[in-house]
Design a protein around this motif. Structure first.
Motif, PDB file in Angstrom:
ATOM      1  N   GLU A 199      83.922 137.434  60.423  1.00  0.00           N
ATOM      2  CA  GLU A 199      85.489 138.178  60.832  1.00  0.00           C
ATOM      3  C   GLU A 199      86.303 137.125  61.767  1.00  0.00           C
ATOM      4  N   THR A 200      85.601 136.820  62.759  1.00  0.00           N
ATOM      5  CA  THR A 200      86.402 135.906  63.715  1.00  0.00           C
ATOM      6  C   THR A 200      86.837 134.641  63.108  1.00  0.00           C
ATOM      7  N   ILE A 201      86.071 134.101  62.060  1.00  0.00           N
ATOM      8  CA  ILE A 201      86.662 132.607  61.410  1.00  0.00           C
ATOM      9  C   ILE A 201      87.964 133.067  60.530  1.00  0.00           C
ATOM     10  N   ARG A 202      87.808 134.309  59.794  1.00  0.00           N
ATOM     11  CA  ARG A 202      88.934 134.617  59.050  1.00  0.00           C
ATOM     12  C   ARG A 202      90.191 135.156  59.920  1.00  0.00           C
ATOM     13  N   ALA A 203      89.913 135.653  61.186  1.00  0.00           N
ATOM     14  CA  ALA A 203      90.989 136.050  61.934  1.00  0.00           C
ATOM     15  C   ALA A 203      91.700 134.750  62.567  1.00  0.00           C
ATOM     16  N   LEU A 204      90.997 133.906  62.920  1.00  0.00           N
ATOM     17  CA  LEU A 204      91.470 132.513  63.292  1.00  0.00           C
ATOM     18  C   LEU A 204      92.198 131.589  62.273  1.00  0.00           C
ATOM     19  N   ALA A 205      91.652 131.858  61.005  1.00  0.00           N
ATOM     20  CA  ALA A 205      92.239 131.323  60.000  1.00  0.00           C
ATOM     21  C   ALA A 205      93.510 131.618  59.760  1.00  0.00           C
ATOM     22  N   LEU A 212     100.749 130.269  62.501  1.00  0.00           N
ATOM     23  CA  LEU A 212     101.390 129.250  63.408  1.00  0.00           C
ATOM     24  C   LEU A 212     101.756 127.859  62.513  1.00  0.00           C
ATOM     25  N   GLU A 213     101.144 127.528  61.565  1.00  0.00           N
ATOM     26  CA  GLU A 213     101.618 126.670  60.618  1.00  0.00           C
ATOM     27  C   GLU A 213     103.045 126.744  59.901  1.00  0.00           C
ATOM     28  N   ASP A 214     102.782 128.114  59.514  1.00  0.00           N
ATOM     29  CA  ASP A 214     104.021 128.556  58.830  1.00  0.00           C
ATOM     30  C   ASP A 214     105.365 128.648  59.899  1.00  0.00           C
TER      31      ASP A 214
END
Length: 152
Positions: free
Chosen positions: A6-12, A18-20
């Motif tokens: 869940e943490t990895i998905r939220a960070l992704a 941010l990239e957008d």
């Protein structure tokens, strides 16, 4: 799903957001840069294929090809190779949608030299609808509003 996933998905998701936002910020910077360089093709590439451009009486065009033709009539350099104008864009405000779209607004100022050598200054806002097309953010609709100054 465990908390690490869940943490990895939220960070992704946060990184993608941010990239957008950074790509859209760059789109705004490139808009002024291509205008001032007199590069109508690069300028038009910032727009979606079926974009609508409404810059008051200065430029009105539908579609990337028409935008390039219209821009080539308006932008360019002097006989000495100097830019005819300088565009400053700032204070962007962008709201990302969940569907590959966004809305945005930024302040612009255009400083130019009239035929008689006197300076001209316009200040206004661009109100935008943006779309992710072919993996890149592009302007789908831009309306330019003049808040200060007058066209000659």
């Amino acid at each position: 799903m465990d908390s690490t996933e869940e943490t990895i998905r939220a960070l992704a998701a946060r990184v993608a957001r941010l990239e957008d936002l950074e790509e859209i910020r760059r789109l705004y910077v490139d808009y002024g840069r291509h205008l001032d360089a007199g590069d109508a093709a690069a300028y038009a590439s910032l727009f979606a294929r079926d974009a609508k451009l409404r810059l008051g009486p200065v430029m009105r065009a539908d579609g990337r090809e028409e935008i390039e033709r219209a821009a080539s009539k308006v932008i360019g350099s002097t006989a000495e190779g100097a830019s005819r104008s300088v565009h400053l864009l700032g204070s962007p405000s962008v709201e990302l949608g969940d569907d590959g779209t966004a809305t945005g607004e930024c302040v612009w100022s255009a400083i130019s030299r009239h035929e008689d050598g006197t300076p001209g200054v316009l200040v206004g806002r661009h109100v935008d609808r943006l779309v992710k097309e072919e993996g890149r953010w592009r302007i789908a609709r831009r309306v330019g509003l003049v808040d200060v100054g007058a066209l000659r």
